[in-house]
Design a protein around this motif. Structure first.
Motif, PDB file in Angstrom:
ATOM      1  N   HIS A  88     153.597  88.700  11.056  1.00 21.62           N
ATOM      2  CA  HIS A  88     154.557  89.862  11.331  1.00 21.62           C
ATOM      3  C   HIS A  88     156.114  89.522  11.310  1.00 21.62           C
ATOM      4  O   HIS A  88     156.714  90.527  11.007  1.00 21.62           O
ATOM      5  CB  HIS A  88     154.184  90.405  12.807  1.00 21.62           C
ATOM      6  CG  HIS A  88     152.810  91.075  12.857  1.00 21.62           C
ATOM      7  ND1 HIS A  88     152.169  91.959  12.672  1.00 21.62           N
ATOM      8  CD2 HIS A  88     151.744  90.434  13.170  1.00 21.62           C
ATOM      9  CE1 HIS A  88     151.097  92.209  12.768  1.00 21.62           C
ATOM     10  NE2 HIS A  88     150.580  91.139  13.178  1.00 21.62           N
ATOM     11  N   TRP A  89     156.442  88.343  11.780  1.00 16.69           N
ATOM     12  CA  TRP A  89     157.839  88.011  11.921  1.00 16.69           C
ATOM     13  C   TRP A  89     158.007  86.835  10.901  1.00 16.69           C
ATOM     14  O   TRP A  89     157.421  86.168  11.017  1.00 16.69           O
ATOM     15  CB  TRP A  89     158.241  87.652  13.210  1.00 16.69           C
ATOM     16  CG  TRP A  89     158.384  88.930  14.288  1.00 16.69           C
ATOM     17  CD1 TRP A  89     158.012  90.072  13.964  1.00 16.69           C
ATOM     18  CD2 TRP A  89     159.123  88.947  15.388  1.00 16.69           C
ATOM     19  NE1 TRP A  89     158.283  90.910  15.171  1.00 16.69           N
ATOM     20  CE2 TRP A  89     158.833  90.232  15.985  1.00 16.69           C
ATOM     21  CE3 TRP A  89     159.873  87.621  16.175  1.00 16.69           C
ATOM     22  CZ2 TRP A  89     159.436  90.394  17.319  1.00 16.69           C
ATOM     23  CZ3 TRP A  89     160.270  88.208  17.328  1.00 16.69           C
ATOM     24  CH2 TRP A  89     160.142  89.670  17.909  1.00 16.69           C
ATOM     25  N   THR A  93     156.411  83.547  15.549  1.00 14.93           N
ATOM     26  CA  THR A  93     156.043  83.919  17.124  1.00 14.93           C
ATOM     27  C   THR A  93     155.502  82.869  17.713  1.00 14.93           C
ATOM     28  O   THR A  93     155.478  82.999  19.101  1.00 14.93           O
ATOM     29  CB  THR A  93     155.110  84.977  17.279  1.00 14.93           C
ATOM     30  OG1 THR A  93     154.214  84.842  16.717  1.00 14.93           O
ATOM     31  CG2 THR A  93     155.834  86.306  16.132  1.00 14.93           C
ATOM     32  N   GLU A 129     152.124  89.435  17.345  1.00 18.14           N
ATOM     33  CA  GLU A 129     153.365  90.412  16.810  1.00 18.14           C
ATOM     34  C   GLU A 129     154.730  89.981  17.407  1.00 18.14           C
ATOM     35  O   GLU A 129     155.486  90.586  16.467  1.00 18.14           O
ATOM     36  CB  GLU A 129     152.609  91.756  17.167  1.00 18.14           C
ATOM     37  CG  GLU A 129     151.333  92.339  16.742  1.00 18.14           C
ATOM     38  CD  GLU A 129     150.365  91.759  17.290  1.00 18.14           C
ATOM     39  OE1 GLU A 129     150.487  91.121  18.467  1.00 18.14           O
ATOM     40  OE2 GLU A 129     149.128  92.201  17.015  1.00 18.14           O
ATOM     41  N   ARG A 130     154.779  89.454  18.228  1.00 22.99           N
ATOM     42  CA  ARG A 130     156.160  89.233  18.974  1.00 22.99           C
ATOM     43  C   ARG A 130     156.108  87.873  19.951  1.00 22.99           C
ATOM     44  O   ARG A 130     154.879  87.586  20.205  1.00 22.99           O
ATOM     45  CB  ARG A 130     156.647  90.514  19.571  1.00 22.99           C
ATOM     46  CG  ARG A 130     155.781  91.037  20.779  1.00 22.99           C
ATOM     47  CD  ARG A 130     156.370  92.416  21.345  1.00 22.99           C
ATOM     48  NE  ARG A 130     156.355  93.329  20.455  1.00 22.99           N
ATOM     49  CZ  ARG A 130     156.814  94.453  20.620  1.00 22.99           C
ATOM     50  NH1 ARG A 130     157.694  94.708  21.758  1.00 22.99           N
ATOM     51  NH2 ARG A 130     156.844  95.469  19.794  1.00 22.99           N
ATOM     52  N   TYR A 131     157.164  87.664  20.327  1.00 23.72           N
ATOM     53  CA  TYR A 131     157.387  86.657  21.501  1.00 23.72           C
ATOM     54  C   TYR A 131     156.500  86.984  22.568  1.00 23.72           C
ATOM     55  O   TYR A 131     157.023  88.251  23.384  1.00 23.72           O
ATOM     56  CB  TYR A 131     158.739  85.954  21.667  1.00 23.72           C
ATOM     57  CG  TYR A 131     159.517  85.527  20.475  1.00 23.72           C
ATOM     58  CD1 TYR A 131     158.907  84.172  20.262  1.00 23.72           C
ATOM     59  CD2 TYR A 131     160.529  86.141  19.876  1.00 23.72           C
ATOM     60  CE1 TYR A 131     159.502  83.688  19.010  1.00 23.72           C
ATOM     61  CE2 TYR A 131     161.298  85.590  19.040  1.00 23.72           C
ATOM     62  CZ  TYR A 131     160.759  84.084  18.403  1.00 23.72           C
ATOM     63  OH  TYR A 131     161.067  83.696  17.310  1.00 23.72           O
ATOM     64  N   ASN A 132     155.741  86.363  23.097  1.00 28.06           N
ATOM     65  CA  ASN A 132     154.935  86.546  24.368  1.00 28.06           C
ATOM     66  C   ASN A 132     154.269  85.454  24.972  1.00 28.06           C
ATOM     67  O   ASN A 132     153.729  84.591  24.171  1.00 28.06           O
ATOM     68  CB  ASN A 132     153.998  87.543  24.200  1.00 28.06           C
ATOM     69  CG  ASN A 132     153.591  88.435  25.547  1.00 28.06           C
ATOM     70  OD1 ASN A 132     154.490  88.994  26.118  1.00 28.06           O
ATOM     71  ND2 ASN A 132     152.264  88.221  25.993  1.00 28.06           N
ATOM     72  N   ALA A 159     159.747  90.313  26.010  1.00 23.23           N
ATOM     73  CA  ALA A 159     160.417  91.505  25.445  1.00 23.23           C
ATOM     74  C   ALA A 159     161.163  92.174  26.666  1.00 23.23           C
ATOM     75  O   ALA A 159     162.214  93.069  26.315  1.00 23.23           O
ATOM     76  CB  ALA A 159     159.669  92.489  24.543  1.00 23.23           C
TER      77      ALA A 159
END
Length: 207
Positions: A88-89, A93, A129-132, A159
């Protein structure tokens, strides 16, 4: 009396009864020790705005980069799944990366300020999908102010400006404490160092 038989308990039965009584006394004794000899009492807050104990501390994480052995306090023990973390990125991630840490915790923001505890545990990146990330660690206190531990865990929703994780228990001065720790990113230097501000509010305390 004639016609009545008096049955005496066997030695085995007496021994079993003695063992049961001794075990019960031992358990009661241990319970007394765990609760400070019966001197502790449970205090439960009746309001979110009135915790029974609160503190603000700063958590410093210095990730091992290959050339900072002397001052690194955390290290990645797995590699991220490249195909998933970059799906995704473009820059990834870190999905699947697990980091173990023994981080300094201070009362003031500066890394060089007086330590109040060590944060010992792990976090891992758990979203494609994102930093978590997800955290599980203990704050280990050994100072003139506090001794004992606080155990914390939960999702670090990176986020968000602030995010809450659970305080699920403790020992020593924090015996059986429960509450919430609010985290916020306070400073960072690339991917090697970050500092979190931790506002800890306890709503169940033994005093």
């Amino acid at each position: 009396m004639q016609g009545l038989a008096i049955i005496k308990p066997s030695s085995k039965l007496q021994l079993s009864s003695f063992i049961l009584v001794a075990a019960a006394i031992m358990l009661l004794g241990l319970a007394g020790v765990a609760h400070g000899g019966g001197r502790r009492r449970l205090v439960v807050s009746g309001s979110e705005d009135e915790p029974c104990k609160k503190m603000t501390v700063y958590y410093h994480d210095i990730l091992y980069s290959g050339n900072n052995t002397a001052n690194a306090t955390s290290a990645a023990v797995t590699k991220p799944a490249a195909a998933l973390s970059t799906s995704h990125w473009k820059n990834g991630t870190y999905f699947g990366k697990l980091v173990v840490f023994d981080d300094l915790v201070t009362e003031e923001q500066a890394l060089s300020s007086e330590p109040v505890a060590r944060a010992q545990g792990f976090y891992f990146y758990d979203r494609k999908e994102r930093y978590n990330a997800w955290l599980a660690f203990s704050l280990v206190f050994n100072s003139t102010a506090y001794t004992g531990t606080l155990n914390l865990l939960g999702a670090d929703l990176m986020a968000e400006k602030t995010r809450d994780i659970s305080v699920v228990g403790g020992t020593g001065d924090f015996f059986m404490s429960r509450g919430v720790a609010t985290l916020s990113l306070n400073a960072y230097e690339g991917t090697v160092y970050f500092r979190l501000k931790m506002d800890i509010k306890l709503y169940e305390c033994y005093v």
